[in-house]
Design an enzyme around this catalytic site. Sequence first.
Site, PDB file in Angstrom:
ATOM      1  CB  CYS A   7      -0.977   0.026   1.261  1.00  0.00           C
ATOM      2  SG  CYS A   7      -0.181  -0.113   2.722  1.00  0.00           S
ATOM      3  CB  CYS A  12      -3.798   2.018   7.020  1.00  0.00           C
ATOM      4  SG  CYS A  12      -3.536   3.220   8.010  1.00  0.00           S
ATOM      5  NE  ARG A  13      -4.455   2.017   1.558  1.00  0.00           N
ATOM      6  CZ  ARG A  13      -4.189   2.491   0.566  1.00  0.00           C
ATOM      7  NH1 ARG A  13      -5.116   2.314  -0.289  1.00  0.00           N
ATOM      8  NH2 ARG A  13      -3.062   3.064   0.644  1.00  0.00           N
ATOM      9  CB  SER A  14      -0.069  -3.392   2.962  1.00  0.00           C
ATOM     10  OG  SER A  14       1.042  -2.621   3.395  1.00  0.00           O
ATOM     11  CG  ASP A 123      -5.257   6.259   2.169  1.00  0.00           C
ATOM     12  OD1 ASP A 123      -5.368   5.632   3.501  1.00  0.00           O
ATOM     13  OD2 ASP A 123      -4.427   6.999   1.872  1.00  0.00           O
TER      14      ASP A 123
HETATM   15  P1  4NP Z   1      -1.826   2.979   3.978  1.00  0.00           P
HETATM   16  O1  4NP Z   1      -2.340   4.207   4.546  1.00  0.00           O
HETATM   17  O2  4NP Z   1      -1.367   3.243   2.742  1.00  0.00           O
HETATM   18  O3  4NP Z   1      -2.974   1.959   4.042  1.00  0.00           O
HETATM   19  O4  4NP Z   1      -0.788   2.556   5.178  1.00  0.00           O
HETATM   20  C1  4NP Z   1      -1.839   5.514   4.730  1.00  0.00           C
HETATM   21  C2  4NP Z   1      -0.916   5.922   5.805  1.00  0.00           C
HETATM   22  C3  4NP Z   1      -0.368   6.945   5.714  1.00  0.00           C
HETATM   23  C4  4NP Z   1      -0.566   7.725   4.661  1.00  0.00           C
HETATM   24  C5  4NP Z   1      -1.356   7.568   3.728  1.00  0.00           C
HETATM   25  C6  4NP Z   1      -1.976   6.542   3.559  1.00  0.00           C
HETATM   26  N1  4NP Z   1       0.083   9.000   4.798  1.00  0.00           N
HETATM   27  O5  4NP Z   1      -0.053  10.140   3.914  1.00  0.00           O
HETATM   28  O6  4NP Z   1       0.897   9.360   5.573  1.00  0.00           O
END
Ligand code: 4NP
Length: 154
Positions: A7, A12-14, A123
């Site tokens: 991700c 969060c997601r991965s 996201d």
């Molecule tokens: P992930 O979520 O890609 O599912 O881990 C995010 C975590 C942090 C950010 C964006 C998405 N960020 O912009 O910091």
Amino acid sequence: MKVLFVCLGNICRSPTAEGVFRRAIKQAGLAEQVEIDSCGVGSWHLGKAPDARAQQAALLRGIDLSGLRARQLSEHDFTEFDYVLGMDQDNLRAMRDLKPTNSKAHVGLFLDFAGTPGAEVPDPYYGGDEGFENVLNMIEAASDGLIQHLKRAL
Ligand code: 4NP
């Protein structure tokens, strides 16, 4: 067989996909045959544990993500892993940019295995708790589909 979930931030997601899929693979009796990891295309959160909201939502379903730490996707991952699965189209573009020409990995979207080709795991970072529930539901469905696929491939 090695599966890598990708991700943006790997908080969060991965990591959620890694935890959910690890449990599903154990329940399917395939833990000896399948290795699982996750990473992010970005570098903002390197070394961090998963987001507290992602940890809490997973824990309510009996999945402990607390030991995971964020790392960044590297070129090497495309020769190390058989499946490199992104959560959204932005992830997939970044993955394809980094994929070396000698890689034989399947590079695609995780939700392709949920029977919804092209669909994205949105996201949840800037939204509310319901976003994390939504992520878990989508990931559980795609995990079941990926297990069926791997059973045929193994
Ligand atoms: P992930 O979520 O890609 O599912 O881990 C995010 C975590 C942090 C950010 C964006 C998405 N960020 O912009 O910091």
